[in-house]
Motif scaffolding. Structure first.
Motif, short mmCIF file in Angstrom:
data_model
loop_
_atom_site.label_atom_id
_atom_site.label_comp_id
_atom_site.label_asym_id
_atom_site.label_seq_id
_atom_site.Cartn_x
_atom_site.Cartn_y
_atom_site.Cartn_z
N VAL A 75 0.89 -0.93 -0.20
CA VAL A 75 0.34 0.61 -0.13
C VAL A 75 0.98 1.38 -0.03
O VAL A 75 1.73 1.17 1.00
CB VAL A 75 -0.94 0.02 1.18
CG1 VAL A 75 -1.65 0.82 1.48
CG2 VAL A 75 -1.60 -1.75 1.48
N GLY A 76 1.18 1.72 -0.96
CA GLY A 76 1.69 3.44 -1.05
C GLY A 76 2.29 3.62 -2.33
O GLY A 76 2.05 2.77 -3.25
N LEU A 77 4.31 3.32 -1.72
CA LEU A 77 5.16 3.99 -2.67
C LEU A 77 4.88 2.55 -3.56
O LEU A 77 5.57 1.29 -2.72
CB LEU A 77 6.40 3.50 -1.25
CG LEU A 77 6.30 5.27 -0.97
CD1 LEU A 77 7.56 5.70 -0.20
CD2 LEU A 77 5.93 6.28 -1.54
N PRO A 78 5.34 2.68 -4.43
CA PRO A 78 4.94 1.53 -5.43
C PRO A 78 6.06 0.76 -5.56
O PRO A 78 6.26 -0.28 -6.01
CB PRO A 78 5.29 1.96 -6.71
CG PRO A 78 5.56 3.49 -6.95
CD PRO A 78 5.28 4.14 -5.28
N MET A 79 7.86 1.65 -4.94
CA MET A 79 8.66 0.75 -4.74
C MET A 79 8.93 0.12 -4.77
O MET A 79 9.44 -0.85 -4.48
CB MET A 79 10.48 2.43 -4.33
CG MET A 79 9.73 2.42 -3.22
SD MET A 79 11.02 3.80 -2.67
CE MET A 79 10.87 4.82 -3.66
N PHE A 80 8.26 -0.53 -3.70
CA PHE A 80 8.43 -1.56 -2.24
C PHE A 80 7.51 -2.81 -3.70
O PHE A 80 8.32 -4.20 -3.66
CB PHE A 80 7.91 -1.54 -1.12
CG PHE A 80 8.63 -0.71 -0.11
CD1 PHE A 80 9.50 -0.61 -0.20
CD2 PHE A 80 7.20 0.65 -0.04
CE1 PHE A 80 10.26 0.60 0.56
CE2 PHE A 80 8.32 1.76 1.09
CZ PHE A 80 9.33 1.52 1.24
#
Length: 476
Positions: free
Chosen positions: A19-24
């Protein structure tokens, strides 16, 4: 008693919801593990003042605004604009017909000569010469720099002009009328200049000036003569057919233009001999001819919708190559910021981003009525600028759905199950989600004066939408 914790045993198979930052999500995916990414971000980017405004507009005034938005949507979806004639701007356009002085109508918000971008400067010079106010572009430049020619945004005169257009009193304009039940809305747009060496692409050569004279002396009278034989033209009926045939009616207008030529063909053949060939040559080489008809019709819809008070729907979206501005229904106030670059672009051979001028033109009005970006999902030609696949084009349409209040009942997309194109950009949704409209458009040379150097998609800047939201909520 032992305080040693038991060892942590990780599962052999890992599936992740991010959820949130796509880099993860990207990091997990790169290791070959399944991951579902949820595109979440704080509402309004976490801006406290914007969150307060959204709370007030949804909770405190939600019912009132939703009712106004429903009426705006009805007007955008049901208005029927007709092309009824062609006349010189100086005879019909309010504020030009009674001006009695030298005035040019230009794209975008108000701007002074010293801030005018290079492509628009060249177009203004070409128009000044075509009007007979200057013998050449050098003299025209001096008149414009001295303020001897008044510059006015076309939108303030119920008119829209594409890309780097500037029109004077002798320029022929399409006259568009729409009955509203309690009156008539009247709007105007220039005859499209076509491709090549033309002022709306930022050219001020002899050939570009000659194109303006061709419109005045040949194309304008020819279209007027055709309409005298045919009667009014239902613009959006042809536009709807064009959408079903792969147009987006902004970047691509070939299908609608071809339908119009077929409709007019017998009447073109009946034109006087002295104008028939010249007009046929011009029309046959102009796949963009329908663009300004669609723009003028869209301006009629937004003009009618703009009479509704208390709405959060955007009814003006325009740029002049220097600034970008919007207006909300029921308000004459502009919210202005810098004009954005055109991204997601394909350039002609030898050109790239360093050659490109910022986004320019009044044609973004199309995105407000369900054309352009909202219609991308059915256009293979537009898909090429959005990633190359029809899935990419469909995503562009679906992004518009997230920020619009409804769907069109007349513009339907066969490739998306005949769903209606998204209509009614809601400033609340734009700011809450941080998603601004994407506008399909051409790209002009920034300084060289060579004209169009590519095409792509411009993302509207968020700042002007935030300013409009705060003003609507009384948070300024």
């Amino acid at each position: 008693m032992s305080t040693t914790l038991p060892p942590i045993v990780l599962p052999d198979e890992v599936a992740v919801v991010n959820v949130g930052l796509p880099m993860f999500a990207d990091a997990v995916r790169s290791q070959g593990r399944p991951v579902e990414h949820v595109d979440w971000r704080p509402p309004a980017g976490g801006r406290p003042e914007a969150i307060r405004a959204l709370t007030r507009l949804y909770a405190g005034r939600g019912a009132e605004i939703d009712a106004a938005n429903a009426e705006v949507l009805r007007r955008l979806d049901t208005g029927v604009p007709f092309l009824v004639g062609v006349a010189p701007a100086g005879e019909v356009v309010p504020g030009v017909s009674d001006a009695g002085d030298r005035v040019l109508l230009h794209c975008g918000p108000t701007i002074g000569w010293e801030q005018v971008a290079d492509p628009l400067r060249r177009s203004m010079r070409a128009a000044t010469v075509a009007e007979g106010w200057a013998a050449d572009t050098a003299e025209a430049d001096g008149l414009l720099a001295a303020g001897a020619v008044r510059l006015e945004p076309a939108n303030l005169h119920d008119t829209v002009v594409p890309m780097a257009s500037a029109i004077g009193p002798t320029a022929p304009v399409l006259v568009i009328e729409m009955s509203t039940g309690d009156g008539t809305v009247r709007t105007f747009a220039p005859i499209n200049q076509g491709p090549g060496e033309v002022p709306w692409f930022g050219r001020d050569t002899d050939a570009a000036i000659a194109r303006l004279r061709l419109l005045r002396d040949v194309a304008g009278p020819a279209v007027a003569a055709i309409l005298a034989r045919t009667g009014p033209l239902d613009i959006l009926a042809l536009a709807a057919q064009g959408i079903a045939m792969g147009d987006d009616l902004h970047m691509r207008t070939q299908a609608a233009t071809n339908l119009l030529v077929r409709t007019w063909l017998p009447h073109i053949a009946a034109l006087p001999e002295e104008s028939r060939q010249g007009f046929a040559d011009f029309l046959g080489g102009n796949h963009l001819f329908f663009l300004t008809l669609a723009m003028g019709a869209a301006r009629a819809l937004t003009a009618w919708a703009g009479q509704v008070q208390g709405s959060s729907i955007v009814t003006t979206m325009s740029r002049n190559g220097t600034t970008f501005g919007i207006r909300l229904a029921g308000s004459d106030r502009w919210y202005v910021t810098d004009s954005p670059p055109v991204g997601e672009a394909l350039y002609y051979s030898g050109y790239g981003p360093d050659d490109a001028a910022p986004d320019i033109g009044d044609s973004a009005v199309l995105e407000l009525v369900g054309l352009g970006g909202p219609a991308a999902g059915n256009s293979p030609a537009v898909a090429a600028f959005l990633g190359g696949s029809m899935a990419d084009a469909a995503r562009a349409t679906e992004v518009f759905r997230r920020i619009c209040v409804g769907a069109s009942s007349r513009f339907t997309l066969p490739a998306l199950g005949f769903s209606g194109t998204p209509v009614g950009v809601d400033v609340r949704a734009v700011v809450e989600l941080g998603i601004t409209p994407k506008v399909t458009t051409g790209i002009l040379a920034a300084h060289s004066g060579v004209g169009q150097v590519g095409a792509g998609v411009a993302t509207a800047p968020l700042d002007c939408f935030v300013a409009a939201l705060l003003d609507l909520a009384g948070e300024e």
